[in-house]
Design an enzyme around this catalytic site. Structure first.
Site, PDB file in Angstrom:
ATOM      1  N   ASN A  40      -8.013  17.445  28.869  1.00  0.00           N
ATOM      2  CA  ASN A  40      -8.714  18.497  29.604  1.00  0.00           C
ATOM      3  C   ASN A  40      -9.746  19.251  28.780  1.00  0.00           C
ATOM      4  OD1 ASN A  40      -6.944  17.785  31.619  1.00  0.00           O
ATOM      5  ND2 ASN A  40      -5.627  19.570  31.370  1.00  0.00           N
ATOM      6  N   SER A  64     -10.389  24.339  36.809  1.00  0.00           N
ATOM      7  CA  SER A  64      -9.400  24.860  37.749  1.00  0.00           C
ATOM      8  C   SER A  64      -9.457  26.378  37.819  1.00  0.00           C
ATOM      9  CB  SER A  64      -7.999  24.411  37.321  1.00  0.00           C
ATOM     10  OG  SER A  64      -6.991  25.087  38.063  1.00  0.00           O
ATOM     11  N   TYR A  98      -1.483  23.503  30.950  1.00  0.00           N
ATOM     12  CA  TYR A  98      -2.628  23.141  31.789  1.00  0.00           C
ATOM     13  C   TYR A  98      -3.578  24.328  31.919  1.00  0.00           C
ATOM     14  CZ  TYR A  98      -5.140  21.420  35.931  1.00  0.00           C
ATOM     15  OH  TYR A  98      -6.102  21.007  36.825  1.00  0.00           O
ATOM     16  N   LYS A 128      -7.552  24.809  30.625  1.00  0.00           N
ATOM     17  CA  LYS A 128      -8.628  25.140  31.553  1.00  0.00           C
ATOM     18  C   LYS A 128      -9.318  26.443  31.171  1.00  0.00           C
ATOM     19  CE  LYS A 128      -8.068  21.448  34.001  1.00  0.00           C
ATOM     20  NZ  LYS A 128      -9.100  20.390  33.989  1.00  0.00           N
TER      21      LYS A 128
END
Length: 272
Positions: free
Chosen positions: A108, A139, A152, A156
């Site tokens: 990511n 996101s 996650y 982001k």
């Protein structure tokens, strides 16, 4: 407005879900070339895209976004032979695996940054490029924290920080490459997967998310392209609930006047 007509677009992501739907919309915009770099082959998706606009050239390469930057440089030397130049780079590779923090961060954030660092010289006006646009698809939990998907969310947040930093006029005024991000809200392709929470306490939420009402990938893809067409350097957009919203950016820290004056002065001033 950013006109996509005749543009050479490079999309780094798996050709499924949001990336596929975004590519479908791009194919209706009279782009000249579309390069799709993904981790697995999907000939059915490529054929589907080609049927939308037969005159647009589509190229496919198997791509591992986590490869070392030196390998990326060799890789993109081959890509540029077919593409000639890149007007738009879209970074959409994503992974949510709270049990594998390294893979999540590498896919990511680190991989995206290495991809940008590799492609940017080909776009830089001072290095023979024509400028262009870099789009980082990220996101909404890169804007606000998630107590369930902590790794996650952290990756982001990093994408947003990288995007805003690279969009600074210090760079844009010289290289002519605008940088923006689109933050997708909960989307069906994401929540359909079996997701694990960072800590066990959040697992019930992760399980419920699979049944939650979310936007479709097609609507999200349409709004990503809408954001591209409306883009200005440094903008952050939210694509959620079937709509598109421009984020009002906030600065929490301000340089002291003395520090700001020093940073804006030139070397001759320092010597006086």
């Amino acid at each position: 407005m950013f006109d996509l007509t005749g543009k050479h677009v490079c999309y780094v992501a798996d050709c499924g879900g949001i990336a596929l739907e975004t590519s479908k919309v791009l194919m209706t915009k009279n782009i000249a070339k579309l390069a799709i770099l993904q981790s697995v082959e999907n000939p059915q998706a490529i054929a589907q895209l080609q049927s939308i606009k037969p005159s647009t050239q589509i190229f496919f390469w198997t791509y591992d976004v986590t490869m070392a930057r030196e390998e990326m440089k060799k890789y993109f030397d081959e890509v540029m032979v077919q593409m000639d130049y890149i007007d738009v780079l879209i970074n959409g590779a994503t992974l949510c695996d709270e049990n594998n923090i390294d893979a999540t961060i590498n896919t990511n954030l680190t991989g995206m940054m290495n991809t940008v660092a590799t492609v940017l010289p080909h776009m830089d006006r001072k290095m023979g490029g024509s400028g262009g646009l870099i789009v980082n698809v990220t996101s909404v939990i890169g804007l606000d924290p998630s107590p369930v998907f902590c790794a996650y969310s952290a990756s982001k947040f990093g994408v947003i920080g990288f995007t805003r930093s690279l969009a600074d006029p210090l760079y844009y005024s010289q290289n002519g490459v605008a940088v923006m991000a689109v933050c997708c809200g909960p989307t069906r392709v994401f929540v359909d997967r079996e997701l694990k929470a960072f800590l066990e306490y959040g697992q019930s939420f992760a399980d419920r998310l699979r049944r939650a009402p979310c936007q479709s990938t097609s609507v999200c893809g349409q709004n990503i392209v809408n954001a591209i067409e409306r883009s200005e350097n440094g903008q952050i957009w939210i694509a959620d609930k079937g709509g598109l919203e421009l984020v009002k950016l906030h600065w929490y820290w301000h340089m002291a006047d003395q520090f700001l004056h020093y940073m804006q002065s030139n070397d001759e001033d320092d010597q006086d």
